[in-house]
Design a protein around this motif. Sequence first.
Motif, PDB file in Angstrom:
ATOM      1  N   LYS A  33       0.925  -1.345   0.042  1.00 27.42           N
ATOM      2  CA  LYS A  33      -0.243   0.150  -0.121  1.00 27.42           C
ATOM      3  C   LYS A  33       0.336   1.616  -0.110  1.00 27.42           C
ATOM      4  O   LYS A  33       0.519   1.887   0.150  1.00 27.42           O
ATOM      5  N   ASP A  64      -2.749   1.714  -2.099  1.00 28.63           N
ATOM      6  CA  ASP A  64      -3.774   1.093  -2.572  1.00 28.63           C
ATOM      7  C   ASP A  64      -4.969   2.403  -2.804  1.00 28.63           C
ATOM      8  O   ASP A  64      -5.104   3.780  -2.565  1.00 28.63           O
ATOM      9  N   VAL A  65      -5.728   1.921  -3.783  1.00 31.39           N
ATOM     10  CA  VAL A  65      -6.983   3.333  -4.619  1.00 31.39           C
ATOM     11  C   VAL A  65      -7.760   3.518  -3.383  1.00 31.39           C
ATOM     12  O   VAL A  65      -8.648   3.358  -2.875  1.00 31.39           O
ATOM     13  N   GLY A  66      -8.043   5.256  -3.680  1.00 28.63           N
ATOM     14  CA  GLY A  66      -8.593   6.060  -2.821  1.00 28.63           C
ATOM     15  C   GLY A  66      -8.345   6.405  -1.307  1.00 28.63           C
ATOM     16  O   GLY A  66      -8.485   6.464  -0.236  1.00 28.63           O
ATOM     17  N   ASN A  67      -7.012   6.237  -1.476  1.00 31.71           N
ATOM     18  CA  ASN A  67      -5.798   5.940  -0.202  1.00 31.71           C
ATOM     19  C   ASN A  67      -6.091   7.680   0.024  1.00 31.71           C
ATOM     20  O   ASN A  67      -5.926   8.293  -0.629  1.00 31.71           O
ATOM     21  N   THR A  68      -6.275   7.753   1.494  1.00 26.18           N
ATOM     22  CA  THR A  68      -6.334   9.109   2.456  1.00 26.18           C
ATOM     23  C   THR A  68      -5.340   9.724   1.658  1.00 26.18           C
ATOM     24  O   THR A  68      -5.886  10.873   2.279  1.00 26.18           O
ATOM     25  N   LYS A 122      -3.514  10.202  -0.592  1.00 26.63           N
ATOM     26  CA  LYS A 122      -3.248  10.689  -1.733  1.00 26.63           C
ATOM     27  C   LYS A 122      -1.838  10.223  -1.810  1.00 26.63           C
ATOM     28  O   LYS A 122      -0.966  10.756  -3.103  1.00 26.63           O
ATOM     29  N   LYS A 162       0.125   7.515  -4.547  1.00 23.05           N
ATOM     30  CA  LYS A 162      -0.161   6.856  -6.119  1.00 23.05           C
ATOM     31  C   LYS A 162      -0.719   6.018  -6.391  1.00 23.05           C
ATOM     32  O   LYS A 162      -0.122   4.736  -5.860  1.00 23.05           O
ATOM     33  N   TYR A 163      -1.513   5.709  -6.657  1.00 24.30           N
ATOM     34  CA  TYR A 163      -2.630   4.241  -7.308  1.00 24.30           C
ATOM     35  C   TYR A 163      -2.844   3.890  -8.681  1.00 24.30           C
ATOM     36  O   TYR A 163      -2.556   3.388  -9.076  1.00 24.30           O
TER      37      TYR A 163
END
Length: 468
Positions: A103, A132-136, A138, A140-141
């Motif tokens: 992550k 991980d997608v949409g991580n707080t 921000k 890069k995913y």
Amino acid sequence: GRRGVFSGCSGLQIAYLSGTEAQQQPAPAHSFSAKDVAELKTSLLSTPRFRGVDILLTSPWPRDVGTFANSAGEIDTKKCGSTLVSDLAASLKPRYHFAALEKAYYERLPYRNHMVLQETPQHVTRFIALADVGNTSKKKYLYAFSIVPMSSMDPAELVKQPQDVTENPYRKLRKEAARSKAPLSAEEEPARQFFFDLNKHQGKKRPSEGKERGDSQPKQAKKPPQPTGPCWFCLASPEVEKHLVVSIGTHCYLALAKGGLSPDHVLILPIGHYQSVVDLSSEVLEEVTKYKAALKEFFRSKGKRYVLFERNYRSQHLQLQVIPVPLDLCTSEDIKEAFIAQAQEQQIELLEIPEHSDIAQVAQPGTPYFYVELDTGEKLFHRIRGRFPLQFGRWVPAPPPVTSLCRRCDVAVTSRRCCCREVLASEALLAQPQRADWRQCAAQRPEEAAQAGAFRREFEPFDFSLRD
């Protein structure tokens, strides 16, 4: 499934390994095992002329992916990740390897998939970890890139090495696995043993895998081999022309070159008898590095940069030739291009060594080679396999101005090839074509002694041996 290969209609090939590494047997449905990795490898490596895959997708990071590379931040690449994934990446040689289990975003420097000068050049691998997608936080995913399938690429274009390429991070893991008889790359260890046996001088006992292999290398490092006859460069030898010596350290000394290209052309030499840089013990190598740093500072104070080269061929004592070139005559890039251009003309493969590598990583003791180093840290290397011009360092062409006259023969020069064939002695660099062969440049002993005395006085403020 746990593993597989997807081939698109364009020829793009994507290998994948699903889930995490199994910690028990039989492996749960969401995990992969060593058997899965072995079967995926076999399905690809058994195909004719396999060169690698375009993309590899895994969930875990490969163990040790950060070796030789830029920092991965808070992720400790020596502790996290899977050794099975490391082995898979080393075997499949993907051009891009994506993983996401930690992550965190991490784009590693590209690494090579071959051993320089020992294997045919191959493409590089780029490892990219995504958060991980949409991580707080921000992180890069998403990663956008364009790629031409390997099967459609020109081979020469495919194997081009970027300037920031590093060594392969998984080589050590695979060697350790080979020693423990793991089903990984078992062919590398015998190669290392072959080079070691090649340099044994005892000749009385048969080599063994145990005691002799473990005992002899430290002994070799402590006591350098003795010359088979008179040596002109061992400091204790009566053959040494001591009037040329300008500095003496603990393990090395500095001397003016006999028949030098310029009055400040010097040699860095080990006091004991060593044949090449790769034979040096750690303490000798450390002092060589100190002399290089002192000479760089000294020559820069005089508006010059140095070029260093070594020819480990038809010589018995290490001589590091250090030749200063005025800063306003040419750039480091000019010098590098000059060596490469003439090497190509003479069908000599002169390769650039990555910034973070050294000679010991590409040459074994006893290997004949030619080596160039600029004071910027850039390095060029040629593995000598047959005949080699003995004056190559002095005697190769350099890039002249766009249009000029050669001072030696008054012939117009309009390209990078001049009628004079001396690199460092060339019109574009030192403008000393008549000094390309040292035998034609020897001075009388009083003149040499005066030049050595002058150099010694000027170098004194930079000479660490006088302070240590």
